[in-house]
Design an enzyme around this catalytic site. Structure first.
Site, PDB file in Angstrom:
ATOM      1  N   ASP A  52      -2.718  -6.001  -6.351  1.00 24.09           N
ATOM      2  CA  ASP A  52      -1.896  -7.015  -6.067  1.00 24.09           C
ATOM      3  C   ASP A  52      -2.396  -8.374  -6.503  1.00 24.09           C
ATOM      4  O   ASP A  52      -1.717  -9.293  -6.639  1.00 24.09           O
ATOM      5  CB  ASP A  52      -1.670  -7.046  -4.499  1.00 24.09           C
ATOM      6  CG  ASP A  52      -3.059  -7.114  -3.766  1.00 24.09           C
ATOM      7  OD1 ASP A  52      -3.868  -6.421  -4.008  1.00 24.09           O
ATOM      8  OD2 ASP A  52      -2.528  -7.441  -2.518  1.00 24.09           O
ATOM      9  N   HIS A  83     -10.803 -10.470  -5.942  1.00 21.34           N
ATOM     10  CA  HIS A  83     -10.662  -9.090  -5.444  1.00 21.34           C
ATOM     11  C   HIS A  83      -9.946  -8.263  -6.616  1.00 21.34           C
ATOM     12  O   HIS A  83      -9.061  -8.398  -7.149  1.00 21.34           O
ATOM     13  CB  HIS A  83      -9.802  -9.421  -4.385  1.00 21.34           C
ATOM     14  CG  HIS A  83      -9.526  -7.865  -3.212  1.00 21.34           C
ATOM     15  ND1 HIS A  83     -10.152  -6.779  -3.516  1.00 21.34           N
ATOM     16  CD2 HIS A  83      -8.269  -7.830  -2.406  1.00 21.34           C
ATOM     17  CE1 HIS A  83      -9.746  -6.019  -2.506  1.00 21.34           C
ATOM     18  NE2 HIS A  83      -8.578  -6.658  -2.084  1.00 21.34           N
ATOM     19  N   HIS A 125       0.894  -1.033  -0.076  1.00 28.57           N
ATOM     20  CA  HIS A 125       0.087  -0.082   0.011  1.00 28.57           C
ATOM     21  C   HIS A 125       0.907   1.297   0.073  1.00 28.57           C
ATOM     22  O   HIS A 125       0.875   1.866   1.055  1.00 28.57           O
ATOM     23  CB  HIS A 125      -0.887   0.211   1.160  1.00 28.57           C
ATOM     24  CG  HIS A 125      -2.105  -1.089   1.165  1.00 28.57           C
ATOM     25  ND1 HIS A 125      -2.559  -1.479   2.150  1.00 28.57           N
ATOM     26  CD2 HIS A 125      -2.558  -1.614   0.036  1.00 28.57           C
ATOM     27  CE1 HIS A 125      -3.683  -2.238   1.660  1.00 28.57           C
ATOM     28  NE2 HIS A 125      -3.479  -2.359   0.478  1.00 28.57           N
ATOM     29  N   ASP A 153      -8.104 -11.800   0.879  1.00 26.44           N
ATOM     30  CA  ASP A 153      -7.246 -11.270   1.739  1.00 26.44           C
ATOM     31  C   ASP A 153      -7.647 -11.973   3.084  1.00 26.44           C
ATOM     32  O   ASP A 153      -6.748 -11.870   3.820  1.00 26.44           O
ATOM     33  CB  ASP A 153      -7.347  -9.856   1.626  1.00 26.44           C
ATOM     34  CG  ASP A 153      -6.752  -9.342   0.297  1.00 26.44           C
ATOM     35  OD1 ASP A 153      -5.639  -9.926  -0.296  1.00 26.44           O
ATOM     36  OD2 ASP A 153      -7.105  -8.206   0.103  1.00 26.44           O
ATOM     37  N   GLU A 162      -8.218  -5.374  -6.210  1.00 23.98           N
ATOM     38  CA  GLU A 162      -7.100  -4.736  -5.712  1.00 23.98           C
ATOM     39  C   GLU A 162      -5.834  -5.186  -6.655  1.00 23.98           C
ATOM     40  O   GLU A 162      -5.887  -6.351  -6.975  1.00 23.98           O
ATOM     41  CB  GLU A 162      -6.722  -4.961  -4.290  1.00 23.98           C
ATOM     42  CG  GLU A 162      -5.777  -3.711  -3.833  1.00 23.98           C
ATOM     43  CD  GLU A 162      -5.586  -3.641  -2.258  1.00 23.98           C
ATOM     44  OE1 GLU A 162      -6.470  -4.585  -1.714  1.00 23.98           O
ATOM     45  OE2 GLU A 162      -5.040  -2.715  -1.952  1.00 23.98           O
ATOM     46  N   TYR A 215      -1.240  -8.159   9.967  1.00 24.38           N
ATOM     47  CA  TYR A 215      -2.257  -7.953   8.882  1.00 24.38           C
ATOM     48  C   TYR A 215      -3.791  -7.754   9.521  1.00 24.38           C
ATOM     49  O   TYR A 215      -4.388  -6.665   8.900  1.00 24.38           O
ATOM     50  CB  TYR A 215      -2.306  -9.457   7.940  1.00 24.38           C
ATOM     51  CG  TYR A 215      -3.126  -9.303   6.646  1.00 24.38           C
ATOM     52  CD1 TYR A 215      -2.246  -9.061   5.447  1.00 24.38           C
ATOM     53  CD2 TYR A 215      -4.482  -9.383   6.370  1.00 24.38           C
ATOM     54  CE1 TYR A 215      -2.601  -8.804   4.157  1.00 24.38           C
ATOM     55  CE2 TYR A 215      -4.997  -9.100   5.194  1.00 24.38           C
ATOM     56  CZ  TYR A 215      -4.094  -8.925   4.005  1.00 24.38           C
ATOM     57  OH  TYR A 215      -4.495  -8.958   2.894  1.00 24.38           O
ATOM     58  N   HIS A 218      -2.713 -14.074   0.347  1.00 26.34           N
ATOM     59  CA  HIS A 218      -1.236 -13.645   0.441  1.00 26.34           C
ATOM     60  C   HIS A 218      -0.780 -14.914   1.688  1.00 26.34           C
ATOM     61  O   HIS A 218      -1.613 -15.374   2.396  1.00 26.34           O
ATOM     62  CB  HIS A 218      -1.345 -12.460   1.299  1.00 26.34           C
ATOM     63  CG  HIS A 218      -1.635 -11.180   0.431  1.00 26.34           C
ATOM     64  ND1 HIS A 218      -0.776 -10.713  -0.578  1.00 26.34           N
ATOM     65  CD2 HIS A 218      -2.894 -10.532   0.425  1.00 26.34           C
ATOM     66  CE1 HIS A 218      -1.337  -9.653  -1.134  1.00 26.34           C
ATOM     67  NE2 HIS A 218      -2.621  -9.571  -0.619  1.00 26.34           N
ATOM     68  N   HIS A 221     -11.626  -6.583   2.656  1.00 29.80           N
ATOM     69  CA  HIS A 221     -11.356  -5.364   3.174  1.00 29.80           C
ATOM     70  C   HIS A 221     -11.852  -4.278   2.157  1.00 29.80           C
ATOM     71  O   HIS A 221     -11.714  -3.028   2.413  1.00 29.80           O
ATOM     72  CB  HIS A 221     -10.040  -5.084   3.655  1.00 29.80           C
ATOM     73  CG  HIS A 221      -8.952  -4.864   2.524  1.00 29.80           C
ATOM     74  ND1 HIS A 221      -8.434  -3.804   2.252  1.00 29.80           N
ATOM     75  CD2 HIS A 221      -8.590  -6.021   1.654  1.00 29.80           C
ATOM     76  CE1 HIS A 221      -7.431  -4.003   1.485  1.00 29.80           C
ATOM     77  NE2 HIS A 221      -7.749  -5.412   0.760  1.00 29.80           N
TER      78      HIS A 221
END
Ligand SMILES: Cc1cc2nc3c(=O)[nH]c(=O)nc-3n(C[C@H](O)[C@H](O)[C@H](O)COP(=O)(O)O)c2cc1C
Ligand SMILES: [Fe+2]
Ligand SMILES: [Fe+2]
Length: 399
Positions: free
Chosen positions: A85, A81, A25, A167, A83, A195, A228, A148
């Site tokens: 990553d 997701h 991030h 996540d 995001e 995390y 992750h 999230h």
């Protein structure tokens, strides 16, 4: 051939282990142990790719995937997701296999469009929807909104009984081991909790509800594959239980002292307070952290699992030092609260810092159990004795 790993005869990990990642991030979240971006290839009669990897590794990801499978054999992509990553290699991949259906949540479709501005073949799904891939394997989707991001979604694969949890249950933990039982448990749990404290904690209410919902589904879980870190294969329920603990009021018998200082007076106060706490309670763990020298995300993790906290800062132009304000802001943002607290600090003339920090803490939902202690300029033996007494009083109040 780069990286792939057979998890079951039908599920292959095709992600990227990122040993050199130090921050995530942007610079916001430290990742002392690196991370991994987990992507999975699932083969039934149809073949499914779950997620991709972070954009800088897109070329490597696609090349690696090509060494595992002819890309044309991929029937569906599931994007849990949006995001970057996890979605960052979708453009490179979909350039090679345009038109491949992309299963994602409704929010996922909107957010992928807003990231990549491409009209991919989206198949939005909601909780309870299924995707049968033959060979006795069916995906059931479970939306995990705000865990999230608004689009997060999990997918349960019957047949292999694997929950692909996005996540949730992840850790920024780069290791060549694939499974939870192979790694150092303290390191694993530290990263999983860090995390949680730094990413999931603001959504603890949602997490608690989602855990109930998933538990009520009585899924026969053989593994949890997060996006992750390591895969939970040994007693996968243990991380669900940890999340249950973390998502409700959670603490150890621990007090964290966070301070910053310019000329060491406030540090001396912090050390005297720590000595006082130890004197009053030999059982309690006392952790002393400098807001400017220690990592802010580790400090947030310490505060997250403490029963009580003390914040110390000198007064600088009527305020606490900026690293202290940054930590206080982060704690507030992470919705970490319901802990006992007090403040302290050295000052020269007006001495507002202790009060300002207490106001921050109260606003964040901490209970201030005693008035802050202030020392004018450099503390002498008397002043340090008062700090020890302050620590003793605090330890007794929060016992
Ligand atoms: C740039 C600067 C600004 C300061 N502003 C204030 C202030 O507004 N009010 C005050 O009471 N003390 C102020 N002080 C005095 C410090 O609070 C005092 O030196 C204190 O003992 C420093 O504690 P430390 O050794 O923990 O850094 C200021 C000091 C500096 C260097
Ligand atoms: Fe994410
Ligand atoms: Fe992620």
């Amino acid at each position: 051939m780069d990286q792939s790993f057979a998890i079951t005869p039908s599920v292959t990990w095709v992600g990227k282990i990122d040993h050199e990642l130090t921050h995530f991030h942007g610079e916001e979240l430290s990742t002392h142990r690196g991370s991994s971006y987990n992507a999975y290839l699932v083969r039934g009669e149809k073949t499914v790719l779950i997620d991709t990897v972070w954009r800088p590794y897109a070329y490597q990801f696609v090349e690696n995937l090509e060494s595992v499978i002819d890309l044309k054999e991929i029937d569906y992509i599931i994007s849990l997701h949006s995001e970057i990553d996890h979605s960052g290699s979708l453009p490179a991949l979909l350039e090679k296999i345009p038109g491949t259906p992309v299963y994602c949540s409704q929010n996922g479709a909107k957010m992928l469009k807003a990231h990549y501005h491409q009209d991919w073949n989206f198949h939005p799904v909601k909780t309870g929807d299924t995707l049968d891939i033959g060979g006795g394997k069916t995906f059931t989707f479970v939306e995990a909104r705000m865990l999230h991001w608004p689009d997060n979604m999990m997918a349960f694969l019957s047949g292999d009984n694997i929950l692909f949890s996005t996540d949730v249950f992840g850790q920024h933990f780069a290791t060549e081991f694939m499974y939870n039982d192979q790694v150092n448990q303290d390191a694993l749990y530290y990263e999983a909790e860090k995390y949680y404290a730094n990413i999931v904690a603001p959504f603890s209410k949602m997490a608690a509800m989602k855990l109930k919902e998933v538990k009520a589904m009585n899924l026969p879980l053989s593994m949890i594959c997060p996006s992750h870190g390591v895969i939970w294969r040994d007693n996968p329920g243990q991380i669900v239980e940890a999340y249950e603990k973390w998502s409700s009021y959670y603490h150890h018998n621990k007090i964290t002292i966070v301070y910053d200082t310019m000329w060491q007076s406030t540090r001396k106060m912090a050390e005297a307070i720590a000595a006082g706490i130890k004197q009053a309670d030999s059982e309690v763990e006392v952790v002393v952290r400098s807001a400017s020298k220690h990592d802010k995300n580790d400090i947030v993790t310490d505060v997250f699992n403490s029963k009580a906290v003390l914040f110390g800062s000198p007064t600088v132009i009527r305020s606490p030092l900026s690293p202290i304000v940054a930590v206080l802001d982060l704690i507030n943002a992470m919705d970490i609260k319901d802990k006992k607290a007090a403040t302290f600090g050295s000052y020269g003339w007006s001495g507002e810092a202790a009060k300002v920090m207490a106001e921050h803490l109260e606003k964040a939902g901490f209970e201030i159990v005693q008035d802050g202690i202030r020392t004018m300029w450099v503390p002498d033996e008397d002043a340090l004795e008062q700090c020890r007494a302050f620590g003793e009083e605090f330890a007794k109040k929060v016992k």
